[in-house]
Write a protein that holds these residues in place. Structure first.
Motif, PDB file in Angstrom:
ATOM      1  N   GLN A  47       0.827  -1.200   0.000  1.00 23.80           N
ATOM      2  CA  GLN A  47       0.000   0.000   0.000  1.00 23.80           C
ATOM      3  C   GLN A  47       0.865   1.255   0.000  1.00 23.80           C
ATOM      4  OE1 GLN A  47      -1.576   1.896   3.573  1.00 23.80           O
ATOM      5  NE2 GLN A  47      -3.609   1.218   2.950  1.00 23.80           N
ATOM      6  N   THR A  48       1.847   1.286   0.899  1.00 27.58           N
ATOM      7  CA  THR A  48       2.705   2.464   1.032  1.00 27.58           C
ATOM      8  C   THR A  48       3.442   2.755  -0.264  1.00 27.58           C
ATOM      9  OG1 THR A  48       3.002   2.021   3.393  1.00 27.58           O
ATOM     10  CG2 THR A  48       4.614   3.463   2.339  1.00 27.58           C
ATOM     11  N   HIS A  49       3.969   1.705  -0.885  1.00 25.56           N
ATOM     12  CA  HIS A  49       4.758   1.907  -2.090  1.00 25.56           C
ATOM     13  C   HIS A  49       3.890   2.351  -3.258  1.00 25.56           C
ATOM     14  CE1 HIS A  49       7.162   1.021  -5.623  1.00 25.56           C
ATOM     15  NE2 HIS A  49       8.212   1.130  -4.857  1.00 25.56           N
ATOM     16  N   THR A  50       2.735   1.707  -3.440  1.00 22.48           N
ATOM     17  CA  THR A  50       1.862   2.062  -4.566  1.00 22.48           C
ATOM     18  C   THR A  50       1.427   3.516  -4.490  1.00 22.48           C
ATOM     19  OG1 THR A  50       1.066  -0.219  -4.767  1.00 22.48           O
ATOM     20  CG2 THR A  50      -0.317   1.512  -5.719  1.00 22.48           C
ATOM     21  N   LEU A  51       0.916   3.920  -3.324  1.00 21.43           N
ATOM     22  CA  LEU A  51       0.461   5.303  -3.176  1.00 21.43           C
ATOM     23  C   LEU A  51       1.635   6.275  -3.187  1.00 21.43           C
ATOM     24  CD1 LEU A  51      -2.336   4.835  -0.476  1.00 21.43           C
ATOM     25  CD2 LEU A  51      -2.526   4.796  -2.972  1.00 21.43           C
ATOM     26  N   GLY A  52       2.782   5.830  -2.654  1.00 25.50           N
ATOM     27  CA  GLY A  52       3.952   6.709  -2.627  1.00 25.50           C
ATOM     28  C   GLY A  52       4.467   7.026  -4.017  1.00 25.50           C
ATOM     29  N   ILE A  53       4.598   5.998  -4.869  1.00 25.67           N
ATOM     30  CA  ILE A  53       5.148   6.235  -6.202  1.00 25.67           C
ATOM     31  C   ILE A  53       4.160   7.013  -7.063  1.00 25.67           C
ATOM     32  CG2 ILE A  53       4.426   4.152  -7.458  1.00 25.67           C
ATOM     33  CD1 ILE A  53       7.931   5.714  -7.408  1.00 25.67           C
ATOM     34  N   LEU A  54       2.863   6.763  -6.895  1.00 25.42           N
ATOM     35  CA  LEU A  54       1.874   7.566  -7.621  1.00 25.42           C
ATOM     36  C   LEU A  54       1.966   9.028  -7.207  1.00 25.42           C
ATOM     37  CD1 LEU A  54      -1.236   5.186  -7.555  1.00 25.42           C
ATOM     38  CD2 LEU A  54       0.057   5.894  -9.575  1.00 25.42           C
ATOM     39  N   ILE A  99      17.049   1.266  -8.192  1.00 24.89           N
ATOM     40  CA  ILE A  99      16.451   2.455  -7.569  1.00 24.89           C
ATOM     41  C   ILE A  99      15.772   1.993  -6.292  1.00 24.89           C
ATOM     42  CG2 ILE A  99      14.760   4.308  -7.802  1.00 24.89           C
ATOM     43  CD1 ILE A  99      15.249   4.315 -10.786  1.00 24.89           C
ATOM     44  N   LEU A 100      16.260   2.465  -5.158  1.00 25.67           N
ATOM     45  CA  LEU A 100      15.748   2.012  -3.865  1.00 25.67           C
ATOM     46  C   LEU A 100      14.366   2.570  -3.589  1.00 25.67           C
ATOM     47  CD1 LEU A 100      18.979   2.379  -1.678  1.00 25.67           C
ATOM     48  CD2 LEU A 100      18.171   0.392  -2.974  1.00 25.67           C
ATOM     49  N   ASN A 101      13.627   1.873  -2.742  1.00 26.53           N
ATOM     50  CA  ASN A 101      12.295   2.326  -2.365  1.00 26.53           C
ATOM     51  C   ASN A 101      12.367   3.567  -1.488  1.00 26.53           C
ATOM     52  OD1 ASN A 101      10.863   0.329  -3.731  1.00 26.53           O
ATOM     53  ND2 ASN A 101      11.079  -1.124  -2.047  1.00 26.53           N
ATOM     54  N   GLY A 102      11.291   4.355  -1.512  1.00 25.91           N
ATOM     55  CA  GLY A 102      11.306   5.648  -0.844  1.00 25.91           C
ATOM     56  C   GLY A 102      10.442   5.721   0.387  1.00 25.91           C
ATOM     57  N   THR A 103      10.189   6.963   0.811  1.00 26.97           N
ATOM     58  CA  THR A 103       9.365   7.228   1.983  1.00 26.97           C
ATOM     59  C   THR A 103       8.762   8.615   1.842  1.00 26.97           C
ATOM     60  OG1 THR A 103       9.346   7.196   4.414  1.00 26.97           O
ATOM     61  CG2 THR A 103      11.219   8.270   3.364  1.00 26.97           C
ATOM     62  N   GLU A 104       7.833   8.927   2.723  1.00 21.85           N
ATOM     63  CA  GLU A 104       7.224  10.258   2.705  1.00 21.85           C
ATOM     64  C   GLU A 104       8.219  11.297   3.223  1.00 21.85           C
ATOM     65  OE1 GLU A 104       4.396  10.988   1.379  1.00 21.85           O
ATOM     66  OE2 GLU A 104       3.838   8.902   0.979  1.00 21.85           O
ATOM     67  N   TRP A 141       9.562   9.958  -1.937  1.00 23.05           N
ATOM     68  CA  TRP A 141       8.875   9.422  -3.121  1.00 23.05           C
ATOM     69  C   TRP A 141       9.022  10.359  -4.318  1.00 23.05           C
ATOM     70  CZ3 TRP A 141       8.459   4.630  -3.213  1.00 23.05           C
ATOM     71  CH2 TRP A 141       8.063   3.882  -2.102  1.00 23.05           C
ATOM     72  N   LYS A 142       9.049  11.652  -4.062  1.00 24.38           N
ATOM     73  CA  LYS A 142       9.237  12.591  -5.174  1.00 24.38           C
ATOM     74  C   LYS A 142      10.602  12.390  -5.817  1.00 24.38           C
ATOM     75  CE  LYS A 142       9.191  17.507  -6.386  1.00 24.38           C
ATOM     76  NZ  LYS A 142       9.010  18.908  -5.885  1.00 24.38           N
ATOM     77  N   ALA A 143      11.645  12.196  -4.995  1.00 26.44           N
ATOM     78  CA  ALA A 143      12.996  11.994  -5.530  1.00 26.44           C
ATOM     79  C   ALA A 143      13.107  10.649  -6.245  1.00 26.44           C
ATOM     80  CB  ALA A 143      14.017  12.088  -4.402  1.00 26.44           C
ATOM     81  N   VAL A 144      12.503   9.602  -5.674  1.00 30.63           N
ATOM     82  CA  VAL A 144      12.526   8.283  -6.315  1.00 30.63           C
ATOM     83  C   VAL A 144      11.820   8.336  -7.664  1.00 30.63           C
ATOM     84  CG1 VAL A 144      11.650   5.918  -6.133  1.00 30.63           C
ATOM     85  CG2 VAL A 144      12.738   6.997  -4.156  1.00 30.63           C
ATOM     86  N   ALA A 145      10.642   8.982  -7.694  1.00 29.73           N
ATOM     87  CA  ALA A 145       9.909   9.104  -8.954  1.00 29.73           C
ATOM     88  C   ALA A 145      10.704   9.899  -9.984  1.00 29.73           C
ATOM     89  CB  ALA A 145       8.552   9.755  -8.704  1.00 29.73           C
ATOM     90  N   ALA A 146      11.434  10.915  -9.525  1.00 31.24           N
ATOM     91  CA  ALA A 146      12.263  11.703 -10.448  1.00 31.24           C
ATOM     92  C   ALA A 146      13.356  10.836 -11.072  1.00 31.24           C
ATOM     93  CB  ALA A 146      12.882  12.887  -9.713  1.00 31.24           C
ATOM     94  N   ASP A 147      13.944   9.933 -10.281  1.00 33.74           N
ATOM     95  CA  ASP A 147      14.951   9.017 -10.828  1.00 33.74           C
ATOM     96  C   ASP A 147      14.339   8.078 -11.862  1.00 33.74           C
ATOM     97  OD1 ASP A 147      16.945  10.097  -9.288  1.00 33.74           O
ATOM     98  OD2 ASP A 147      16.863   8.563  -7.723  1.00 33.74           O
ATOM     99  N   ILE A 148      13.122   7.604 -11.589  1.00 36.41           N
ATOM    100  CA  ILE A 148      12.436   6.725 -12.544  1.00 36.41           C
ATOM    101  C   ILE A 148      12.118   7.489 -13.830  1.00 36.41           C
ATOM    102  CG2 ILE A 148      10.344   5.366 -12.956  1.00 36.41           C
ATOM    103  CD1 ILE A 148      10.326   4.778  -9.921  1.00 36.41           C
ATOM    104  N   LEU A 149      11.674   8.723 -13.698  1.00 29.19           N
ATOM    105  CA  LEU A 149      11.368   9.533 -14.874  1.00 29.19           C
ATOM    106  C   LEU A 149      12.616   9.807 -15.710  1.00 29.19           C
ATOM    107  CD1 LEU A 149       8.839  12.035 -13.258  1.00 29.19           C
ATOM    108  CD2 LEU A 149       8.322  10.277 -14.959  1.00 29.19           C
ATOM    109  N   THR A 150      13.762   9.946 -15.039  1.00 34.65           N
ATOM    110  CA  THR A 150      15.022  10.118 -15.774  1.00 34.65           C
ATOM    111  C   THR A 150      15.313   8.891 -16.625  1.00 34.65           C
ATOM    112  OG1 THR A 150      15.933  11.569 -14.059  1.00 34.65           O
ATOM    113  CG2 THR A 150      17.503  10.499 -15.523  1.00 34.65           C
TER     114      THR A 150
END
Length: 390
Positions: A18-25, A172-177, A369-378
């Motif tokens: 749950q945390t990861h799905t909502l976090g990455i979105l 890419i490691l998992n993130g947090t709030e 999560w914002k930084a992790v998503a930015a790495d994925i977008l890169t």
């Protein structure tokens, strides 16, 4: 960027899924993306975000009873969305037997990115079905423009067992709030909330309680520390199939009164409990450490609350330098080694603070999560070419 997102996971239990799905979105949204998310319908409504449109499958039931139905239904939902809208990328998590993302990627020409957040073939399948699942994954990996993998051993497994070129695999490691220091209660306030003595020394665990995590070693190490730390307690936040077994083991070791089980807590409740901990634990068993590695979802969450982190594994080589220097590593299933680390941190509070603060700085800079998503977008942008027409 317009992203079509797919994940078939349990969104009702406040666990890593749950945390990861909502976090990455949320991370994609924070980076300016527009997302159509195809996910199981949760029992409780999800937080509303302007840039995320949810498209619900049936409620997640677990197990495999309804899996074939969901494979077909999810493929239909994804196909319908691809016919209606243009997407720059298709991002899917925990694929296993699902075929919709790959088929939509092939037919509509959408770059496919897969997040491999657990063992590629999850669970136990009969031999013939397992072969079919492995074939499905090979086709997925071949089609994918990139694989997002948060574990070094899993990166190697995907490369060696499935023949995926290393340049397609991205650690890419998992993130947090994101959490400001002022949002974290004091240790005394958190212990008062839990009804614990203010002068206690508390070990902590957050997550699902099941056989992958080595509670036998954690509890044995705790018992070995009691003479030196008579006020030692263990706070366990979560639940799962091994809960009763852990309770029985704690009782057998004479620790029943020293272990606090809170059950699962929603992420917004973490701030009332995690600051009560002095040492955050996430050791895996030997077999699990070989397969999943020493760094997993809990690390970033622990670090966000300024906790020193202890994990089990054979090496931190290959992970970011800040992780190598900020996380304490013990050999798997070595209770004496874990007890020594616990005693060291209890007797050297300045070292515990230094480790916790160093790791927190890294996590708040690189693993929100914002930084992790930015790495994925890169990663996406390297292979993404805007399409002017279907």
């Amino acid at each position: 960027m317009q992203i079509l997102y797919f994940s078939y996971v349990d969104l009702d239990t406040p666990s890593a899924c749950q945390t990861h799905t909502l976090g990455i979105l949320g991370g994609f949204a924070a980076n300016g993306c527009q997302i159509d998310a195809v996910i199981p319908r949760p029992l409780v409504p999800l937080p509303h975000r302007e840039s995320i449109r949810f498209h619900y499958l049936r409620t997640y039931h677990g197990g495999r009873r309804y899996l074939l139905r969901e494979v077909l239904y999810s493929a239909g939902v994804l196909w319908s969305l691809c016919r209606q809208r243009h997407y720059d990328a298709l991002y899917a998590r925990d694929m296993d037997v699902f075929v919709g993302p790959r088929l939509c990627s092939q037919f509509f020409g959408i770059p496919l990115y897969l997040e491999v957040d657990d063992t590629p073939v999850e669970g136990t399948y009969p031999r013939l079905i397992r072969k079919a699942v492995e074939l499905n994954l090979k086709l997925d990996y071949r089609r994918a423009a990139g694989l997002i993998v948060p574990s070094l051993p899993r990166c190697r497994i995907i490369h060696q067992r499935f023949g995926v070129p290393v340049e397609k695999i991205h650690l890419i490691l998992n993130g947090t709030e994101e959490l400001a220091p002022r949002e974290i209660p004091t240790k005394a306030e958190a212990r008062q909330h839990l009804g614990l003595p203010a002068d206690s020394f508390c070990l902590g665990y957050l997550g699902v309680i099941y056989e992958r995590y080595d509670f036998a070693t954690m509890l044995t190490a705790m018992a070995q520390c009691l003479d030196a730390i008579p006020n030692l307690l263990f706070i366990i936040v979560g639940g799962g199939p091994s809960l009763e077994e852990v309770k029985h083991r704690a009782a057998d070791l004479g620790l029943a009164e020293r272990v606090v089980f809170t059950g699962f807590l929603p992420p917004e409740e973490f701030a009332r409990v995690l600051p009560a901990m002095d040492v955050a634990l996430m050791p895996l068993t030997k077999a699990a450490a070989l397969e999943h590695g020493p760094i997993h979802t809990k690390m970033a969450t622990y670090a966000s609350f300024n906790l020193p982190v202890v994990t089990a594994g054979y090496s931190l080589e290959g992970y970011p330098e800040e992780v190598q220097s900020g996380v304490l590593l013990m050999p798997p299933e070595d209770a004496a080694a874990l007890a020594a680390i616990i005693l060291r941190l209890q007797q050297n509070p300045a070292e515990a603070v230094r480790l916790a603060q160093s790791l927190r700085r890294y996590v708040m800079n690189r693993l929100t999560w914002k930084a992790v998503a930015a790495d994925i977008l890169t990663v996406m942008e390297k292979s993404w070419k805007p399409l002017t027409a279907k």
